[in-house]
Design an enzyme around this catalytic site. Structure first.
Site, PDB file in Angstrom:
ATOM      1  N   ASP A   1      -1.519 -16.172  -5.153  1.00  0.00           N
ATOM      2  CA  ASP A   1      -1.430 -15.989  -3.706  1.00  0.00           C
ATOM      3  C   ASP A   1      -0.073 -15.356  -3.409  1.00  0.00           C
ATOM      4  OD1 ASP A   1      -0.991 -16.480  -0.887  1.00  0.00           O
ATOM      5  OD2 ASP A   1      -2.587 -17.971  -0.978  1.00  0.00           O
ATOM      6  N   ILE A   2      -0.033 -14.300  -2.595  1.00  0.00           N
ATOM      7  CA  ILE A   2       1.243 -13.652  -2.304  1.00  0.00           C
ATOM      8  C   ILE A   2       2.051 -14.410  -1.247  1.00  0.00           C
ATOM      9  CG2 ILE A   2       0.556 -11.349  -3.050  1.00  0.00           C
ATOM     10  CD1 ILE A   2       0.267 -10.648  -0.027  1.00  0.00           C
TER      11      ILE A   2
ATOM     12  N   HIS B   1     -13.267 -17.883  -1.099  1.00  0.00           N
ATOM     13  CA  HIS B   1     -12.163 -18.096  -2.031  1.00  0.00           C
ATOM     14  C   HIS B   1     -11.770 -19.561  -2.064  1.00  0.00           C
ATOM     15  CE1 HIS B   1     -10.249 -17.208   1.851  1.00  0.00           C
ATOM     16  NE2 HIS B   1      -9.179 -17.862   1.437  1.00  0.00           N
TER      17      HIS B   1
END
Length: 132
Positions: A28-29, A92
């Protein structure tokens, strides 16, 4: 096309940690903790529970494998699982290394890591998965 489908298509870069024919896991950014990973089906379906049974169960099994790699690579008591599904219209699952309940609080400020730090974390998780 969702941002995740663009990652699958290679149009947007991602720090991938695991991939199969049908599924992809990447960092995850905007993580809650180091090693926060998103696991997706490559097929774009908006809502997790709209996946057909085969894709859904396959995603859960793939997620379990990735979680085991995260647990080996990142110091944590557990790997938390969250499904919210409001941020991106593509099913997700969040896998979040946790040491405290607050580690899974999506309302708190997200962490920021450099490209080098993200690459190092992705490599640690990939190495742990290769050991399986």
């Amino acid at each position: 096309m969702s941002i995740f489908s663009k990652i699958v298509a290679g149009e947007i870069p991602a720090h991938k940690v695991a991939e199969s024919i049908d599924y992809l896991a990447f960092l995850d950014i905007s993580p809650l903790t180091e090693g926060h990973v998103l696991v997706i089906p490559k097929k774009e379906v908006d809502y997790l529970f709209d996946l057909d049974d085969e894709l859904y169960t396959g995603l859960q099994l793939f997620t379990k494998i990735v979680a085991e790699g995260i647990k080996k690579a990142i110091p944590c008591k557990r790997v938390g699982v969250a499904v919210i599904g409001l941020e991106v219209p593509h099913a997700h699952i969040h896998l979040i290394p946790v040491n405290h309940v607050d580690d899974v609080n999506f309302a708190r400020p997200k962490l920021s890591f450099t490209e080098e730090e993200l690459n190092a974390t992705a490599e640690k998780i990939k190495a742990a998965l290769r050991e399986n």
